[in-house]
Motif scaffolding. Sequence first.
Motif, PDB file in Angstrom:
ATOM      1  N   MET A 172       0.855  -1.188   0.000  1.00  0.00           N
ATOM      2  CA  MET A 172       0.000   0.000   0.000  1.00  0.00           C
ATOM      3  C   MET A 172       0.879   1.223   0.000  1.00  0.00           C
ATOM      4  SD  MET A 172      -2.921   1.143   2.734  1.00  0.00           S
ATOM      5  CE  MET A 172      -1.770   1.271   4.070  1.00  0.00           C
ATOM      6  N   GLY A 173       0.617   2.134  -0.897  1.00  0.00           N
ATOM      7  CA  GLY A 173       1.389   3.353  -0.938  1.00  0.00           C
ATOM      8  C   GLY A 173       0.998   4.273   0.194  1.00  0.00           C
ATOM      9  N   VAL A 174       1.957   4.985   0.715  1.00  0.00           N
ATOM     10  CA  VAL A 174       1.691   5.942   1.782  1.00  0.00           C
ATOM     11  C   VAL A 174       2.035   7.310   1.253  1.00  0.00           C
ATOM     12  CG1 VAL A 174       2.277   6.675   4.095  1.00  0.00           C
ATOM     13  CG2 VAL A 174       2.222   4.255   3.556  1.00  0.00           C
ATOM     14  N   HIS A 175       1.106   8.223   1.350  1.00  0.00           N
ATOM     15  CA  HIS A 175       1.307   9.575   0.858  1.00  0.00           C
ATOM     16  C   HIS A 175       1.711  10.454   2.022  1.00  0.00           C
ATOM     17  CE1 HIS A 175      -0.532   8.595  -3.006  1.00  0.00           C
ATOM     18  NE2 HIS A 175      -1.381   7.872  -2.306  1.00  0.00           N
ATOM     19  N   GLY A 176       2.847  11.179   1.865  1.00  0.00           N
ATOM     20  CA  GLY A 176       3.278  12.071   2.939  1.00  0.00           C
ATOM     21  C   GLY A 176       2.587  13.411   2.830  1.00  0.00           C
ATOM     22  N   ILE A 177       2.528  14.095   3.931  1.00  0.00           N
ATOM     23  CA  ILE A 177       1.934  15.436   3.959  1.00  0.00           C
ATOM     24  C   ILE A 177       3.035  16.410   4.331  1.00  0.00           C
ATOM     25  CG2 ILE A 177       0.203  16.899   5.026  1.00  0.00           C
ATOM     26  CD1 ILE A 177      -1.355  14.411   5.663  1.00  0.00           C
ATOM     27  N   PHE A 215     -17.008  -4.867  -3.835  1.00  0.00           N
ATOM     28  CA  PHE A 215     -16.961  -4.774  -2.384  1.00  0.00           C
ATOM     29  C   PHE A 215     -16.246  -3.502  -1.952  1.00  0.00           C
ATOM     30  CE2 PHE A 215     -17.309  -9.144  -3.638  1.00  0.00           C
ATOM     31  CZ  PHE A 215     -18.197  -9.695  -2.734  1.00  0.00           C
ATOM     32  N   ARG A 216     -16.903  -2.704  -1.126  1.00  0.00           N
ATOM     33  CA  ARG A 216     -16.266  -1.520  -0.572  1.00  0.00           C
ATOM     34  C   ARG A 216     -15.065  -1.914   0.277  1.00  0.00           C
ATOM     35  NH1 ARG A 216     -21.771   0.057   0.510  1.00  0.00           N
ATOM     36  NH2 ARG A 216     -22.395   1.861  -0.705  1.00  0.00           N
ATOM     37  N   TYR A 217     -14.082  -1.030   0.336  1.00  0.00           N
ATOM     38  CA  TYR A 217     -12.928  -1.292   1.195  1.00  0.00           C
ATOM     39  C   TYR A 217     -13.374  -1.488   2.650  1.00  0.00           C
ATOM     40  CZ  TYR A 217     -10.043   0.364  -2.728  1.00  0.00           C
ATOM     41  OH  TYR A 217      -9.442   0.516  -3.954  1.00  0.00           O
ATOM     42  N   SER A 218     -14.361  -0.710   3.078  1.00  0.00           N
ATOM     43  CA  SER A 218     -14.819  -0.792   4.471  1.00  0.00           C
ATOM     44  C   SER A 218     -15.556  -2.089   4.768  1.00  0.00           C
ATOM     45  CB  SER A 218     -15.728   0.396   4.796  1.00  0.00           C
ATOM     46  OG  SER A 218     -16.865   0.412   3.927  1.00  0.00           O
ATOM     47  N   ASP A 219     -15.988  -2.808   3.729  1.00  0.00           N
ATOM     48  CA  ASP A 219     -16.715  -4.068   3.934  1.00  0.00           C
ATOM     49  C   ASP A 219     -15.809  -5.294   3.854  1.00  0.00           C
ATOM     50  OD1 ASP A 219     -19.296  -3.266   4.499  1.00  0.00           O
ATOM     51  OD2 ASP A 219     -19.821  -3.009   2.393  1.00  0.00           O
ATOM     52  N   ILE A 220     -14.507  -5.074   3.709  1.00  0.00           N
ATOM     53  CA  ILE A 220     -13.590  -6.213   3.646  1.00  0.00           C
ATOM     54  C   ILE A 220     -13.345  -6.711   5.067  1.00  0.00           C
ATOM     55  CG2 ILE A 220     -11.352  -7.059   2.892  1.00  0.00           C
ATOM     56  CD1 ILE A 220     -13.281  -6.267   0.642  1.00  0.00           C
ATOM     57  N   LYS A 221     -14.211  -7.577   5.501  1.00  0.00           N
ATOM     58  CA  LYS A 221     -14.122  -8.195   6.816  1.00  0.00           C
ATOM     59  C   LYS A 221     -14.730  -9.587   6.739  1.00  0.00           C
ATOM     60  CE  LYS A 221     -16.535  -4.795   8.371  1.00  0.00           C
ATOM     61  NZ  LYS A 221     -17.279  -3.835   9.231  1.00  0.00           N
ATOM     62  N   GLU A 276      -7.924 -19.121   0.250  1.00  0.00           N
ATOM     63  CA  GLU A 276      -7.167 -18.439  -0.801  1.00  0.00           C
ATOM     64  C   GLU A 276      -7.599 -16.989  -0.961  1.00  0.00           C
ATOM     65  OE1 GLU A 276      -6.377 -18.633  -5.648  1.00  0.00           O
ATOM     66  OE2 GLU A 276      -7.325 -20.334  -4.618  1.00  0.00           O
ATOM     67  N   LEU A 277      -8.912 -16.746  -0.993  1.00  0.00           N
ATOM     68  CA  LEU A 277      -9.403 -15.381  -1.161  1.00  0.00           C
ATOM     69  C   LEU A 277      -9.059 -14.524   0.049  1.00  0.00           C
ATOM     70  CD1 LEU A 277     -10.890 -13.246  -2.727  1.00  0.00           C
ATOM     71  CD2 LEU A 277     -13.055 -14.161  -1.872  1.00  0.00           C
ATOM     72  N   LYS A 278      -9.168 -15.111   1.229  1.00  0.00           N
ATOM     73  CA  LYS A 278      -8.814 -14.365   2.434  1.00  0.00           C
ATOM     74  C   LYS A 278      -7.346 -13.935   2.385  1.00  0.00           C
ATOM     75  CE  LYS A 278     -10.226 -16.120   6.309  1.00  0.00           C
ATOM     76  NZ  LYS A 278     -10.278 -16.934   7.551  1.00  0.00           N
ATOM     77  N   GLY A 279      -6.476 -14.879   1.992  1.00  0.00           N
ATOM     78  CA  GLY A 279      -5.057 -14.550   1.887  1.00  0.00           C
ATOM     79  C   GLY A 279      -4.781 -13.500   0.832  1.00  0.00           C
ATOM     80  N   ALA A 280      -5.498 -13.565  -0.289  1.00  0.00           N
ATOM     81  CA  ALA A 280      -5.314 -12.584  -1.355  1.00  0.00           C
ATOM     82  C   ALA A 280      -5.716 -11.186  -0.889  1.00  0.00           C
ATOM     83  CB  ALA A 280      -6.119 -12.988  -2.585  1.00  0.00           C
ATOM     84  N   LEU A 281      -6.815 -11.089  -0.150  1.00  0.00           N
ATOM     85  CA  LEU A 281      -7.259  -9.791   0.358  1.00  0.00           C
ATOM     86  C   LEU A 281      -6.283  -9.233   1.385  1.00  0.00           C
ATOM     87  CD1 LEU A 281     -11.069 -10.548   0.668  1.00  0.00           C
ATOM     88  CD2 LEU A 281     -10.042  -8.804  -0.798  1.00  0.00           C
ATOM     89  N   GLN A 282      -5.758 -10.101   2.237  1.00  0.00           N
ATOM     90  CA  GLN A 282      -4.757  -9.654   3.203  1.00  0.00           C
ATOM     91  C   GLN A 282      -3.512  -9.136   2.486  1.00  0.00           C
ATOM     92  OE1 GLN A 282      -6.016 -12.844   6.735  1.00  0.00           O
ATOM     93  NE2 GLN A 282      -4.131 -13.125   5.589  1.00  0.00           N
ATOM     94  N   GLU A 283      -3.134  -9.806   1.413  1.00  0.00           N
ATOM     95  CA  GLU A 283      -1.949  -9.404   0.654  1.00  0.00           C
ATOM     96  C   GLU A 283      -2.150  -8.050  -0.017  1.00  0.00           C
ATOM     97  OE1 GLU A 283       1.953  -9.893  -0.552  1.00  0.00           O
ATOM     98  OE2 GLU A 283       0.789 -11.274   0.720  1.00  0.00           O
ATOM     99  N   VAL A 284      -3.281  -7.877  -0.674  1.00  0.00           N
ATOM    100  CA  VAL A 284      -3.497  -6.638  -1.414  1.00  0.00           C
ATOM    101  C   VAL A 284      -3.694  -5.445  -0.478  1.00  0.00           C
ATOM    102  CG1 VAL A 284      -6.019  -6.746  -1.635  1.00  0.00           C
ATOM    103  CG2 VAL A 284      -4.686  -5.698  -3.449  1.00  0.00           C
ATOM    104  N   MET A 285      -4.217  -5.698   0.722  1.00  0.00           N
ATOM    105  CA  MET A 285      -4.451  -4.610   1.676  1.00  0.00           C
ATOM    106  C   MET A 285      -3.280  -4.403   2.630  1.00  0.00           C
ATOM    107  SD  MET A 285      -8.514  -5.118   2.550  1.00  0.00           S
ATOM    108  CE  MET A 285      -8.733  -3.405   3.106  1.00  0.00           C
ATOM    109  N   GLY A 286      -2.298  -5.288   2.567  1.00  0.00           N
ATOM    110  CA  GLY A 286      -1.116  -5.121   3.393  1.00  0.00           C
ATOM    111  C   GLY A 286      -1.360  -5.341   4.866  1.00  0.00           C
ATOM    112  N   VAL A 287      -2.220  -6.310   5.213  1.00  0.00           N
ATOM    113  CA  VAL A 287      -2.513  -6.602   6.614  1.00  0.00           C
ATOM    114  C   VAL A 287      -2.263  -8.082   6.879  1.00  0.00           C
ATOM    115  CG1 VAL A 287      -4.216  -4.757   6.806  1.00  0.00           C
ATOM    116  CG2 VAL A 287      -4.960  -7.050   6.111  1.00  0.00           C
ATOM    117  N   GLU A 288      -1.999  -8.408   8.145  1.00  0.00           N
ATOM    118  CA  GLU A 288      -1.739  -9.798   8.504  1.00  0.00           C
ATOM    119  C   GLU A 288      -3.023 -10.603   8.653  1.00  0.00           C
ATOM    120  OE1 GLU A 288       0.746 -10.013  11.920  1.00  0.00           O
ATOM    121  OE2 GLU A 288       2.474  -9.051  10.950  1.00  0.00           O
TER     122      GLU A 288
END
Length: 298
Positions: free
Chosen positions: A1-6, A107-113, A143-155
């Motif tokens: 995930m890219g992080v944008h600095g301010i 799927f909204r980002y906020s609904d990825i649970k 597999e899908l759970k792992g893919a979502l964790q990978e794309v969102m950068g979470v464990e």
Amino acid sequence: MGVHGIGGGYPAWYETGKTQTKNTGINFADRIVSAGMAGSASARRNNVDMQGQTSILEAYRASAASAAHNMKPAYDTYESENYKIVPDNENGCFDIYNGQGEKLGVFRYSDIKVRQDGATGKQFLISEYGTGSCYDAIVLDHELKGALQEVMGVETLETVDLHGYTLKTHSGTGIQYLVRDGEEGRGGKVLLQDQSDIQKYEALAETYFSRYPNLIESKEEAYIWADLEIKGLAQHTDHGIVSMGYDGMSYNDNADEKNNWSILFSGDTYKLLFEWLQNHRESMEEMEKFVGGLEGGH
């Protein structure tokens, strides 16, 4: 995930070009008054400077907080063996496809649970990205759970109870579907979880297509009717199709439209009818008797 600095810069706060003057020919009292006035002016200048600095700092902090709040995640497309996840960072949602390129949902980002059913332990991904009774839902496998964790950068993904939805099973095929609580007779989402489910779904669609040539013109229509039947919104019979919802039902005969009929009802009648149909699926004679006993038939 890219992080944008301010980033941001501060203005110069230091006064320059200050000069000093020598006071000559001024008595002690005048010097005291002059010093008091100078001290008062200096204090006023310092107060203005501090107020200005505080105001600028507060504006900067507010701007930074607003930017952080409005900053959109920047996810990248990710592919696994059987899934492809395509982010729409502008609208804040994922398009999820299976290995054959078929879209499984938006799927909204906020609904990825992870939404877990307490009775079966099954886990689902649900998004109400649509409107009304339209919502996407898929079984969340490893597999899908792992893919979502990978794309969102979470464990791990957040896990919650399957609240507000009920997992049901179509008695004719054994295919499961989800329906939002309080919306029985309005919609739902069919869950094709394996090849066996797909084969049963296709067989049901083929039944509609081959049995009612005067009512169904294409295979696409047949798949729609199969989907409706699994969700409890339709029923195939020997000679026609029954369609039903929370406020009524109707019958369309394949051979003779004079045999068509409809009935309106309200309250819990749909639930009673739905339960009755679980054990009386294709008997038109029994169905007509049951419907004839319902108030409001015409």
